[in-house]
Design a protein around this motif. Structure first.
Motif, PDB file in Angstrom:
ATOM      1  N   SER A  93       8.712  -5.158 -28.958  1.00  0.00           N
ATOM      2  CA  SER A  93       8.841  -3.971 -28.106  1.00  0.00           C
ATOM      3  C   SER A  93      10.286  -3.747 -27.676  1.00  0.00           C
ATOM      4  CB  SER A  93       7.951  -4.115 -26.867  1.00  0.00           C
ATOM      5  OG  SER A  93       6.584  -4.158 -27.240  1.00  0.00           O
ATOM      6  N   ALA A  94      11.065  -4.826 -27.619  1.00  0.00           N
ATOM      7  CA  ALA A  94      12.479  -4.705 -27.253  1.00  0.00           C
ATOM      8  C   ALA A  94      13.342  -4.272 -28.428  1.00  0.00           C
ATOM      9  CB  ALA A  94      12.987  -6.042 -26.706  1.00  0.00           C
ATOM     10  N   GLY A  95      12.733  -4.018 -29.574  1.00  0.00           N
ATOM     11  CA  GLY A  95      13.463  -3.504 -30.723  1.00  0.00           C
ATOM     12  C   GLY A  95      13.875  -4.536 -31.748  1.00  0.00           C
ATOM     13  N   ALA A  96      13.327  -5.758 -31.660  1.00  0.00           N
ATOM     14  CA  ALA A  96      13.733  -6.811 -32.588  1.00  0.00           C
ATOM     15  C   ALA A  96      13.302  -6.493 -34.017  1.00  0.00           C
ATOM     16  CB  ALA A  96      13.145  -8.143 -32.158  1.00  0.00           C
ATOM     17  N   ASP A  97      14.210  -6.743 -34.953  1.00  0.00           N
ATOM     18  CA  ASP A  97      13.878  -6.692 -36.380  1.00  0.00           C
ATOM     19  C   ASP A  97      13.402  -8.056 -36.872  1.00  0.00           C
ATOM     20  OD1 ASP A  97      14.828  -3.953 -36.848  1.00  0.00           O
ATOM     21  OD2 ASP A  97      16.810  -4.801 -36.440  1.00  0.00           O
TER      22      ASP A  97
ATOM     23  N   VAL B 132       4.097 -22.287 -17.299  1.00  0.00           N
ATOM     24  CA  VAL B 132       5.001 -22.055 -18.428  1.00  0.00           C
ATOM     25  C   VAL B 132       5.461 -20.601 -18.406  1.00  0.00           C
ATOM     26  CG1 VAL B 132       5.251 -22.069 -20.934  1.00  0.00           C
ATOM     27  CG2 VAL B 132       3.888 -23.845 -19.796  1.00  0.00           C
ATOM     28  N   THR B 133       6.757 -20.406 -18.274  1.00  0.00           N
ATOM     29  CA  THR B 133       7.370 -19.077 -18.317  1.00  0.00           C
ATOM     30  C   THR B 133       8.199 -18.971 -19.594  1.00  0.00           C
ATOM     31  OG1 THR B 133       7.473 -18.943 -15.914  1.00  0.00           O
ATOM     32  CG2 THR B 133       8.924 -17.473 -17.159  1.00  0.00           C
ATOM     33  N   THR B 134       8.099 -17.860 -20.261  1.00  0.00           N
ATOM     34  CA  THR B 134       8.827 -17.671 -21.508  1.00  0.00           C
ATOM     35  C   THR B 134       9.873 -16.571 -21.357  1.00  0.00           C
ATOM     36  OG1 THR B 134       7.198 -16.088 -22.362  1.00  0.00           O
ATOM     37  CG2 THR B 134       6.832 -18.399 -22.855  1.00  0.00           C
ATOM     38  N   ARG B 135      10.881 -16.656 -22.226  1.00  0.00           N
ATOM     39  CA  ARG B 135      11.943 -15.636 -22.227  1.00  0.00           C
ATOM     40  C   ARG B 135      12.181 -15.177 -23.649  1.00  0.00           C
ATOM     41  NH1 ARG B 135      17.443 -16.946 -19.479  1.00  0.00           N
ATOM     42  NH2 ARG B 135      17.526 -18.550 -21.102  1.00  0.00           N
ATOM     43  N   VAL B 136      12.500 -13.911 -23.775  1.00  0.00           N
ATOM     44  CA  VAL B 136      12.955 -13.351 -25.050  1.00  0.00           C
ATOM     45  C   VAL B 136      14.430 -13.021 -24.891  1.00  0.00           C
ATOM     46  CG1 VAL B 136      12.749 -11.440 -26.677  1.00  0.00           C
ATOM     47  CG2 VAL B 136      10.692 -12.422 -25.644  1.00  0.00           C
ATOM     48  N   LEU B 137      15.229 -13.495 -25.836  1.00  0.00           N
ATOM     49  CA  LEU B 137      16.675 -13.255 -25.791  1.00  0.00           C
ATOM     50  C   LEU B 137      17.129 -12.563 -27.069  1.00  0.00           C
ATOM     51  CD1 LEU B 137      16.083 -16.359 -24.506  1.00  0.00           C
ATOM     52  CD2 LEU B 137      18.472 -16.036 -23.854  1.00  0.00           C
ATOM     53  N   ILE B 138      18.043 -11.624 -26.922  1.00  0.00           N
ATOM     54  CA  ILE B 138      18.691 -10.947 -28.044  1.00  0.00           C
ATOM     55  C   ILE B 138      20.193 -11.112 -27.860  1.00  0.00           C
ATOM     56  CG2 ILE B 138      19.149  -8.728 -29.153  1.00  0.00           C
ATOM     57  CD1 ILE B 138      16.322  -7.863 -28.372  1.00  0.00           C
ATOM     58  N   ASP B 139      20.846 -11.660 -28.861  1.00  0.00           N
ATOM     59  CA  ASP B 139      22.284 -11.961 -28.773  1.00  0.00           C
ATOM     60  C   ASP B 139      22.599 -12.805 -27.549  1.00  0.00           C
ATOM     61  OD1 ASP B 139      22.828 -10.567 -31.097  1.00  0.00           O
ATOM     62  OD2 ASP B 139      23.121  -8.672 -30.028  1.00  0.00           O
ATOM     63  N   GLY B 140      21.691 -13.723 -27.231  1.00  0.00           N
ATOM     64  CA  GLY B 140      21.903 -14.622 -26.114  1.00  0.00           C
ATOM     65  C   GLY B 140      21.601 -14.039 -24.749  1.00  0.00           C
ATOM     66  N   GLN B 141      21.208 -12.782 -24.696  1.00  0.00           N
ATOM     67  CA  GLN B 141      20.942 -12.129 -23.420  1.00  0.00           C
ATOM     68  C   GLN B 141      19.436 -11.951 -23.210  1.00  0.00           C
ATOM     69  OE1 GLN B 141      23.447 -11.512 -21.214  1.00  0.00           O
ATOM     70  NE2 GLN B 141      24.655 -12.584 -22.792  1.00  0.00           N
TER      71      GLN B 141
ATOM     72  N   VAL C  31      16.047 -10.358 -22.449  1.00  0.00           N
ATOM     73  CA  VAL C  31      15.551  -8.980 -22.405  1.00  0.00           C
ATOM     74  C   VAL C  31      14.131  -8.918 -21.854  1.00  0.00           C
ATOM     75  CG1 VAL C  31      17.026  -8.221 -24.307  1.00  0.00           C
ATOM     76  CG2 VAL C  31      14.727  -9.091 -24.803  1.00  0.00           C
ATOM     77  N   TRP C  32      13.506 -10.063 -21.705  1.00  0.00           N
ATOM     78  CA  TRP C  32      12.136 -10.101 -21.170  1.00  0.00           C
ATOM     79  C   TRP C  32      11.844 -11.502 -20.671  1.00  0.00           C
ATOM     80  CZ3 TRP C  32       7.709 -12.929 -22.378  1.00  0.00           C
ATOM     81  CH2 TRP C  32       6.505 -12.467 -21.814  1.00  0.00           C
ATOM     82  N   THR C  33      11.193 -11.598 -19.537  1.00  0.00           N
ATOM     83  CA  THR C  33      10.723 -12.869 -18.988  1.00  0.00           C
ATOM     84  C   THR C  33       9.292 -12.667 -18.536  1.00  0.00           C
ATOM     85  OG1 THR C  33      12.942 -13.470 -18.216  1.00  0.00           O
ATOM     86  CG2 THR C  33      11.079 -14.637 -17.235  1.00  0.00           C
TER      87      THR C  33
END
Length: 616
Positions: A173-177, A436-445, A447-449
């Motif tokens: 949803s954050a635009g990941a390819d 358990v909390t998860t994070r999504v990172l794009i270029d190290g930043q 974008v979702w927790t």
């Protein structure tokens, strides 16, 4: 897509999800084959068996990357085409280092002049949190033995929670390819894209359960298209088997198929075999949903097309499964071949001469296991485990070689003398999912927790909490096999009254596999054997005949283990869990077949009394 419309409601969009890897070491060309072989929208791959996490942990200790490096080769082959066609790549190849794997993917893209959006998922790695969890009162008890981690006095090498599909959906949803994860459930690779495309929440239990089943079928690659299939003679061109794909619909129904022109077979039989692989109870637990495997309906929807429908879902368990591995010590093994007469006596003589060459003999080792398999030639495998590397290293293997001219006639070894290797012990446990909390990172930043799994909509004030009981399934479409309502408990069938024969009419003693298929595998220290037949009459016999007690007679190697028996009448199948057969997990198992892959074939080779009218 036009063909699919004849099997699914016309108003349901379809998401075509392909698999290109069933394990770390699978066919490297599969990604390119799936991208070039026909239309797909998501390319997934599974690299992370329980053993793989231990192997990656050892790699990190040796200074090597903690992710699946073959994934990078596949990305390099297909990334330009995927970006051009809008194909998303979702893979758990990140292993112990999703961030490192994502950075490596970005570098591969940079060298090719490409700029994809690469996301990775964090939160599954609990190793650094184990002291905190223990101090908070979480016992981290071994799910198989009940022993607590604190009492075991061991230091884990890896510790990872199994995440669900929500972080993957959030990355898309954050635009990941490209989405790179660490330890997620195998089915999450399909559930996540389904949540992204169709907007499923934790309330959509049946749809989530259908996606879990589709993911379970896809996860092992060519096992769904005829690989490792009991009736392999029915599978055309298996040497060029195509990898599977699922056409997933918004209601969770799916069609399993493969690209045209590829080898292999997608049939009710091949899909049934994969459904029975590495499962336990009919209640198949996942972070996002509990999928009822006793509600799955299968029908052949066309050549190489099998429709999955009717799957019912229940709320997921409160806990997430956690896989720990720790270093158990060192191991070594030697294999001797025995031919000709008096095999048992020769094996006994070989043991006597070997133990006589070692100080303290057999009792000197923490574990010494001897396994004699086959007849002519027979294989004598002697395995020793100990925390003392020197004891089980070349001192052991050299002692075996030294007996070569003072042992049984025809002595020869199939293994050269070698040093000891470290082995790991698998420790399955669980923690509350809300820890358990998860994070999504794009270029190290970031974008979702968020949480590790799909979340239900909180009930409105005053509204009752939904019951976890499964509703009865919808009626089957015309011509589709029955889909019985899930039973409240997976109890074994009522035994036949005393004196009643196992089956009416005359029988003939023939190999059990003449009418029954089987698929077996490992789950930690346990093994499972799924057994299926093809007709109602065959299942009526199978259900009466193959009790847990009978299994120990047909397969003597499982005698002494606790055996759980589960019925899956909708699949014309039984599933057996052999508790403790593999000891402390695959890496520590001393069996010649440490993952129990051939256990089902051992059963099929056993002579059984089958009714004459059922024999082909």
């Amino acid at each position: 897509m036009a063909e699919l419309a004849s099997h699914l409601p016309a108003d349901l969009p379809v998401l075509r999800i392909a698999n290109c890897s069933g394990f770390y070491g699978d066919r490297v060309s599969a990604a390119r084959e799936m991208v070039e072989g026909g239309p797909i929208e998501v390319l997934t791959g599974d690299w992370l068996a329980e053993l793989t996490m231990l192997l990656l942990g050892k790699a990190v200790l040796a200074g090597r990357p903690g992710y699946a490096r073959t994934f990078l080769t596949q990305v390099e082959q297909v990334l330009p085409s995927c970006l051009e066609r809008g194909i998303k790549i979702v893979a758990n190849a990140g292993g112990l280092d999703p961030a490192g794997c994502a950075a490596a993917v970005t570098e591969v893209a940079r060298r090719a002049g490409l700029t994809p959006v690469v996301a990775h998922v964090e939160g599954d790695d609990l190793l650094a949190r184990l002291p905190e969890l223990s101090q908070a009162g979480h016992r981290l008890a071994n799910a198989d033995t009940g022993e607590t981690l604190a009492n075991a006095g061991v230091t884990p090498l890896t510790a990872h929670a199994y995440l669900g599909g929500l972080p993957i959906a959030s990355a898309l949803s954050a635009g990941a390819d490209v989405v790179v994860t660490g330890r997620v459930t195998d089915a999450a690779l399909v559930v996540g894209p389904g949540m992204w495309r169709f907007g499923w929440t934790g309330d959509d239990l049946d749809a989530l359960a259908g996606a879990v089943v589709a993911g379970h079928v896809l996860e092992c690659g060519c096992q769904a298209t005829g690989g490792n299939y009991a009736f392999f003679g029915e599978v055309p061109d298996l040497a060029r088997a195509g990898f599977p794909l699922a056409e997933l619909a918004a209601d969770g129904t799916a069609v399993i198929t493969k690209h045209p022109g590829t080898g292999g077979l997608v049939s009710v039989g091949t899909v049934t075999a994969q459904l029975l692989y590495e499962i336990g109870s009919p209640r198949y637990l996942n972070p996002d949903v509990t999928a009822r495997f006793d509600s799955i309906g299968l029908d052949q929807a066309g050549p190489d097309r099998v429709r999955l429908s009717g799957v019912r879902g229940e709320p997921p368990p409160a806990d997430l499964k956690v896989s720990l591995n720790y270093a158990g010590g060192y191991r070594n093994a030697m294999v001797l071949a025995i031919e000709g007469l008096d095999v048992a006596a020769k094996a006994e003589l070989a043991e006597q001469t070997i133990w006589a060459r070692l100080d303290g003999g057999r009792a000197a080792f923490e574990t010494a296991d001897v396994e004699l398999v086959g007849s002519d030639p027979a294989l004598l495998r002697i395995t020793v485990l100990d925390r003392d590397k020197a004891k089980v290293g070349r001192a052991f293997s050299a002692a075996v070689v030294e007996t070569g001219l003072a042992s049984y006639p025809g002595f020869y070894a199939l293994t050269p003398p070698g040093d000891a290797s470290m082995y790991g012990v698998y420790w399955p446990t669980a923690v509350p999912a809300d820890l358990v909390t998860t994070r999504v990172l794009i270029d190290g930043q970031p974008v979702w927790t968020g949480p590790a799994r799909a979340q239900p909509t909180p009930p409105a004030a005053g509204q009752p909490t939904p019951s976890p009981a499964a509703a009865p399934p919808a009626p089957a479409p015309p011509g589709q096999p029955r889909q019985p309502a899930p039973s409240p408990a997976a109890a074994p069938p009522t035994p036949a009254p005393p004196g009643q024969p196992d089956s009416p009419g005359p029988t003939r003693r023939v190999p059990f596999g003449l009418i029954a298929g089987a698929r077996s595998g490992d789950k930690g220290g346990n093994a499972n054997v799924g057994v299926w037949v093809r007709t109602d009459a065959e299942f009526a016999w199978l259900d009466r005949y193959l009790t847990a007690e009978r299994l120990t007679i047909l397969v003597p190697s499982v005698a002494g283990c606790r055996i759980e028996r589960y019925r899956l009448p909708n699949l014309l199948a039984l599933n057996f869990v052999v508790v403790g057969l593999l000891g402390r997990g695959v890496a520590a198992s001393t069996r010649l077949d440490p993952q129990a892959k051939a256990l089902g074939e051992e059963l099929r080779a056993a002579p059984a009394d089958i009714p004459v009218d059922l024999i082909p």
